[in-house]
Design a protein around this motif. Structure first.
Motif, PDB file in Angstrom:
ATOM      1  N   LYS A 136     -10.439   9.846   3.493  1.00 57.96           N
ATOM      2  CA  LYS A 136      -9.990   9.963   4.876  1.00 57.96           C
ATOM      3  C   LYS A 136     -10.011  11.416   5.340  1.00 57.96           C
ATOM      4  O   LYS A 136     -10.719  11.768   6.275  1.00 57.96           O
ATOM      5  N   TRP A 154      -3.550   4.751  11.557  1.00 59.14           N
ATOM      6  CA  TRP A 154      -4.525   3.867  12.194  1.00 59.14           C
ATOM      7  C   TRP A 154      -4.644   2.521  11.495  1.00 59.14           C
ATOM      8  O   TRP A 154      -5.533   1.745  11.794  1.00 59.14           O
ATOM      9  N   CYS A 155      -3.759   2.259  10.535  1.00 59.36           N
ATOM     10  CA  CYS A 155      -3.907   1.042   9.735  1.00 59.36           C
ATOM     11  C   CYS A 155      -3.964  -0.176  10.654  1.00 59.36           C
ATOM     12  O   CYS A 155      -3.073  -0.394  11.462  1.00 59.36           O
ATOM     13  N   LEU A 183       0.106   4.189   0.959  1.00 60.00           N
ATOM     14  CA  LEU A 183      -0.123   5.037   2.130  1.00 60.00           C
ATOM     15  C   LEU A 183       0.443   4.347   3.375  1.00 60.00           C
ATOM     16  O   LEU A 183       0.788   3.164   3.351  1.00 60.00           O
ATOM     17  N   ALA A 184       0.510   5.100   4.426  1.00 55.41           N
ATOM     18  CA  ALA A 184       0.916   4.524   5.710  1.00 55.41           C
ATOM     19  C   ALA A 184       0.049   5.194   6.768  1.00 55.41           C
ATOM     20  O   ALA A 184       0.513   6.013   7.550  1.00 55.41           O
ATOM     21  N   CYS A 185      -1.228   4.857   6.761  1.00 54.54           N
ATOM     22  CA  CYS A 185      -2.145   5.497   7.696  1.00 54.54           C
ATOM     23  C   CYS A 185      -1.740   5.149   9.126  1.00 54.54           C
ATOM     24  O   CYS A 185      -1.401   4.007   9.413  1.00 54.54           O
ATOM     25  N   CYS A 206       0.855  -1.184   0.000  1.00 53.78           N
ATOM     26  CA  CYS A 206       0.000   0.000   0.000  1.00 53.78           C
ATOM     27  C   CYS A 206       0.890   1.232   0.000  1.00 53.78           C
ATOM     28  O   CYS A 206       1.858   1.300   0.738  1.00 53.78           O
ATOM     29  N   SER A 234      -0.172  -5.421   5.560  1.00 54.34           N
ATOM     30  CA  SER A 234      -0.586  -5.214   4.180  1.00 54.34           C
ATOM     31  C   SER A 234       0.226  -4.117   3.507  1.00 54.34           C
ATOM     32  O   SER A 234       0.157  -3.943   2.310  1.00 54.34           O
ATOM     33  N   GLN A 235       0.995  -3.370   4.280  1.00 54.35           N
ATOM     34  CA  GLN A 235       1.630  -2.179   3.705  1.00 54.35           C
ATOM     35  C   GLN A 235       2.829  -2.501   2.820  1.00 54.35           C
ATOM     36  O   GLN A 235       2.976  -1.960   1.737  1.00 54.35           O
ATOM     37  N   CYS A 252      -8.221   2.815  -1.734  1.00 51.90           N
ATOM     38  CA  CYS A 252      -8.017   4.120  -1.107  1.00 51.90           C
ATOM     39  C   CYS A 252      -7.878   5.196  -2.177  1.00 51.90           C
ATOM     40  O   CYS A 252      -7.702   6.361  -1.878  1.00 51.90           O
ATOM     41  N   GLY A 270      -7.199  -4.646   0.312  1.00 53.42           N
ATOM     42  CA  GLY A 270      -5.758  -4.646   0.572  1.00 53.42           C
ATOM     43  C   GLY A 270      -5.434  -4.276   1.988  1.00 53.42           C
ATOM     44  O   GLY A 270      -6.282  -4.429   2.853  1.00 53.42           O
ATOM     45  N   GLY A 271      -4.271  -3.702   2.045  1.00 53.89           N
ATOM     46  CA  GLY A 271      -3.356  -3.206   1.008  1.00 53.89           C
ATOM     47  C   GLY A 271      -4.093  -2.290   0.043  1.00 53.89           C
ATOM     48  O   GLY A 271      -5.128  -1.742   0.361  1.00 53.89           O
TER      49      GLY A 271
END
Ligand code: SF4
Lengths: 696, 251
Positions: B139, B35-36, B31-33, B29, B41-42, B116, B89-90
């Motif tokens: 988001k 709150w992930c 992004l790197a939220c 993924c 999955s990242q 996303c 995902g991811g």
């Protein structure tokens, strides 16, 4: 649920009715000895004295009465006498006839006075047959006992100014029930006396079939509307929970008070009716342990009915349990059941298919341990030149030996007379033959336990020992003997790397199918038993998923230590039809696909596929509908039986730590549900482990 | 041929679209939220997940044929139950060519893309052309906040939202409610304004905060450092959506 029902329910849960219980029971032994009674006479005397000793309990807000006040069923023989009676014979569980289903519809519609007449007509016909005469005398004595009990309740009701109750009891159980209310009242007393007489796992069968006529007539005549009918049925369901702590069982809750709803009528037409749905709704709203609900479905069952079932599942009681008519009925027919009877099947205490009124079957004479058969076969064969086929043929021999051993034990089965239960069955009175001497169907059922473990073990052996040749059989046996001490890596490989049942993987599933075929072959080869019946192989495990791994005093089955699918010594086997514990599966569809591959025509003793869903799955009506679709998929794939559980892990963990906060938490254990806090710790832990895995 | 990397395939995933569906979780993924809840999955590479149940390697590489083969084995069941496949995902957009190929090989199954929205327009169009329904995450509308909490700008995301709407692919907007971050009145009403009246919009789902978000970090050797107050109750302000004429619900 209105206030009155709420109150009735609360009283049961608080144990309110215990205050009515008598501290001392009756002493029957001296009397039996003094009069030198026969076994038949003692059995009838037991029912009579129990009925006489019962104290009347009528609560002001009750509309269906009977509360048990006697704590125990007293012995009719001393332990020494009993040992002598059974010497060289096999006692089934606690002894008495159990785990069958009466023809309640017949008794409700005839009434006890008509049953008494039939007994007396038969008595006249059988005048020259002392055994028949003794049985029929006993049967009449028990009928009179129940009539006396009902009359005392009626008199007390009158004294209390409860003319309504008195009027009910003036009519039933003596006469035929004429209304829904009378039928429920009659059923309550008739069934309670079975328990009082020492029999147990007293199933209630197809209530939506045999009670439906009464309900319909009342609705048509305007005596009841749907709401008032629901009230009555709810009160009846609540009443089934009043005395259940007095019923014998392995764990509390394991009492076999089951009902079986839906399905088809004996003529094959659809049997689902208003009462089917009403019973599901009430069970959902009450959320009590009894009665345990079985729902018969087929691939064509509508999503509306299945959604009602899913709403009940969401309550976390562990039922309804689903049985697939598309598979069960042909399976029973293939085992010699006449088609009308097969279509009338009900589910016994756990999952076994039985015929109400016509079966004196012992559905659980024991369990074949598939893992023990595999283990024995492996141990017999590290000799050079061994092949996988060689192992399989020894597994086959091992299974047959276990079947023959269990069936051999039960050739010496001795069932005590059951004069009261006999009057509730078809043909016993007419033919002057006590139920313990047999009914139309007298088959024995054998559980097939640990099947997924055994299939996984065989799959691992085939792959690692024979195909890849990466693991010499001798090394495997050494690791098993050491309970994998020092060979954790090997254990992980066995547990994770090989093909597993539950993933729709033919490499494992074919072995599962093979194991059950070998089991069915062994049962067929055994032929007729001394009771004239056959052996029915099944897919259940009951408590054997723990016993076969950890041992249990007095059990006839072999215990197995560490096994080749990577299971350590003492760890439980898979319960019923489920993947081995602790393996990852892709989900419930694959599990169903794996178990859909079995040939259920040959294995018809029952035993559910066990699926656990987190209760978080059931959020709204759409989710409920999806669960309904999952159940329909189970049926359409041709699986036989399904137990679907909704579990909340936090609730379970908290309940283990703070039992007092979770007195009402109900979980499905194997074929039955119980209060989690009342289960012994090893069962609690096992359920928690099962659940954690599911969330992993 | 392009291969894909998948960290899980889960059957009967009831909250990922209509009917009985199987969800494919793609690994990787952009992004790197903060709150992930799926930290494994990242990364787009296989990695070991350790738990009391033992270590497990997350991340399996499939050819499109292999993955489609696995999914097609249950095609009849999924179709029989109004369901299909969800790609989640991811971030599916990072493996768009692979997924497009898999979808082409599927046996006529209903497809949901759960994205996303962060990816090139070309990749997104590959998937839009094949999706029956899109779950589209929004988001934060404020660019600076978006960058600070997810590590990336939201420019592509907002652009792809318009592309999707122009393509008329039906979509559901999903907004994770993160206490004090995404659940502010400003952010929610900005989202409501943005999506109000967009062709293709079915509804907005507000996803309540998942207090188990940090549960899996230790298993992959990372520390969960959300940078917001997890304990704070979320502001599920449905009224701002109502005011903008948008059907929104808390799921
Ligand atoms: S977009 Fe989803 S998967 Fe990617 S980092 Fe954010 S929460 Fe995790």
């Amino acid at each position: 649920m209105d206030e009155r029902l709420q109150r009735l329910k609360e009283r049961v849960r608080e144990g309110y009715y215990r205050q009515s219980r008598q501290t001392t029971g009756i002493d029957l032994l001296a009397e039996c000895e003094r009069e030198q009674l026969t076994w038949m006479q003692r059995s009838a005397r037991l029912t009579r004295r129990q009925c006489e000793a019962e104290r009347v309990v009528i609560e002001p807000d009750e509309r269906i009465v009977f509360t048990r006040t006697l704590l125990e069923v007293p012995p009719i023989y001393s332990p020494e006498q009993e040992a002598r009676l059974f010497s060289g014979r096999t006692m089934h569980e606690l002894g008495p006839v159990n785990n069958i289903c009466a023809d309640w519809g017949m008794v409700l519609s005839q009434g006890l006075l008509r049953r008494r007449e039939i007994a007396q007509e038969s008595r006249a016909r059988h005048a020259g047959d002392p055994e028949a005469a003794a049985f029929l005398d006993g049967a009449v004595e028990t009928i009179d006992a129940v009539l006396g009990l009902a009359a005392r309740y009626a008199a007390a009701a009158r004294e209390l100014g409860r003319a309504d109750i008195a009027a009910l009891l003036d009519q039933v159980p003596a006469g035929p029930a004429r209304t829904f209310h009378e039928a429920l009242q009659s059923l309550r007393i008739l069934q309670a006396v079975v328990w009082l007489s020492g029999s147990y796992h007293v199933g209630l069968g197809r209530i939506d079939q045999y009670l439906e006529g009464y309900l319909r007539a009342d609705l048509e005549a305007g005596r009841l509307n749907l709401a008032s009918a629901e009230d009555l049925l709810a009160e009846f369901f609540i009443s089934l929970n009043k005395d259940s702590d007095l019923y014998p069982g392995v764990q509390q809750g394991d009492n076999g008070q089951t009902i079986t709803l839906g399905g088809v009528k004996p003529d094959g037409s659809p049997a689902v009716n208003e009462l089917t749905r009403m019973a599901l709704r009430i069970s959902r709203d009450l959320a009590m342990i009894d009665p345990k609900v079985n729902l018969r479905i087929s691939g064509d069952t509508g999503l509306d009915l299945l959604s009602l079932g899913a709403e009940l599942t969401r309550k976390g009681l562990g039922f309804p349990q689903y049985s697939n008519d598309d598979v069960v009925i042909p399976g029973l027919a293939a085992h010699g059941y006449n088609l009308e009877d097969a279509r009338d099947y009900v589910v016994a205490a756990c999952w076994e298919f039985i015929i109400p009124g016509r079966g004196m079957e012992v559905v659980n004479i024991g369990a074949v341990s598939f893992p023990a058969a595999v283990d024995g076969a492996l141990r017999a064969g590290p000799a050079a030149g061994d092949t996988f086929d060689g192992i399989l043929s020894r597994v086959r021999e091992g299974i047959a030996a276990q079947v023959n051993h269990l069936a051999g034990e039960y050739e010496r089965l001795l069932l005590p007379p059951a004069p009261y239960y006999s009057i509730l069955m078809d043909g016993c009175l007419e033919e002057g033959r006590d139920l313990s001497r047999g009914a139309r169907y007298n088959n024995f059922g054998v559980h097939g336990s640990g099947s997924a473990n055994a299939a996984d073990a065989l799959a691992a052996v085939r792959q690692f020992v024979f195909e890849e040749r990466s693991l010499p059989l001798a090394d495997l046996l050494e690791a098993l003997d050491a309970n994998f001490a020092g060979s954790e890596e090997l254990r992980c490989r066995l547990a994770d790397a090989g093909p597993k049942v539950g993933n729709d993987d033919e490499r494992a599933d074919s072995l599962l199918r093979w194991l059950f075929a070998a089991f069915a072959d062994a049962c067929e080869a055994y032929g007729r038993t001394g009771k004239g019946g056959i052996l029915r192989p099944g897919t259940g495990s009951a408590m054997y998923y723990i016993w076969l791994a950890q041992g249990h005093p007095g059990m006839r089955e072999p215990v197995v230590e560490a096994t080749a699918e990577g299971r350590r010594k003492g760890e439980p086997l898979a319960a019923n039809l489920a993947p081995s514990q602790g393996i990852r599966v892709q989900g419930p569809i694959s599990v169903l696909q794996s178990f859909a591959k079995l040939d259920y025509r040959r294995i018809c003793n029952g035993g559910p596929i066990t699926l656990e869903l987190s209760d978080s799955v059931f959020r709204d009506a759409e989710d409920i509908r999806k669960v309904a679709m999952l159940v329909r998929t189970f049926a359409r794939l041709g699986c036989q039986q399904l137990q679907l559980n909704a579990l909340n892990l936090e609730a379970l963990l908290d309940a283990r730590a703070y039992p007092e906060r979770h007195k009402n938490l109900i979980v499905r254990v194997w074929g039955w549900s119980g209060y989690f806090c009342e289960l012994s710790p090893e069962y609690q832990d096992q359920i928690i482990r099962r659940h954690m895995f599911q969330l992993a | 041929m392009v291969n894909g990397i998948v960290f899980d395939i889960r059957e009967f995933s009831v909250h990922d679209g209509p009917g009985i569906r199987t969800t494919v979780f793609l690994k990787g993924c952009p992004l790197a939220c903060r709150w992930c809840h799926n930290p494994e999955s990242q990364s787009a590479r296989p990695q070991v997940v350790t738990s009391p149940a033992g270590p497990r390697l997350a991340g399996t590489v499939y050819t499109p044929e292999e993955l489609a083969g696995i999914l097609n084995r249950q095609a009849a069941i999924l179709k029989d139950n109004e369901g299909g496949i969800t790609f989640s995902g991811g971030e599916p957009l990072t493996q768009a060519a692979f997924i497009a190929r898999v979808i082409d090989l599927l046996d006529g199954l209903h497809v949901v893309i759960d994205t996303c929205g962060y990816g090139s327009e070309a990749s997104f169009r590959l998937l839009l052309a094949r999706a029956d329904l899109v779950y589209y995450d929004l988001k934060l509308i404020d660019p600076a906040l978006h960058r600070s909490f997810t590590g990336r700008s939201n420019r592509l995301i907002l652009h792809n939202l318009r592309v999707m709407s122009e393509c008329r692919t039906p979509f559901v907007i999903r907004v994770p409610l993160i206490p004090g971050v995404t659940d502010t009145d400003e952010n929610l009403s900005a989202i409501a304004q943005l999506v109000s009246g967009l062709p293709g919009l079915i509804r907005v789902d507000l996803l309540p905060y998942n207090p188990a978000a940090g549960a899996k970090y230790a298993a992959i050797g990372r520390k969960f450092d959300p940078g917001y107050d997890e304990a704070r109750p979320v502001n599920a302000n449905l009224a701002v959506f109502q005011a903008a004429g948008v059907d929104a619900r808390l799921t």
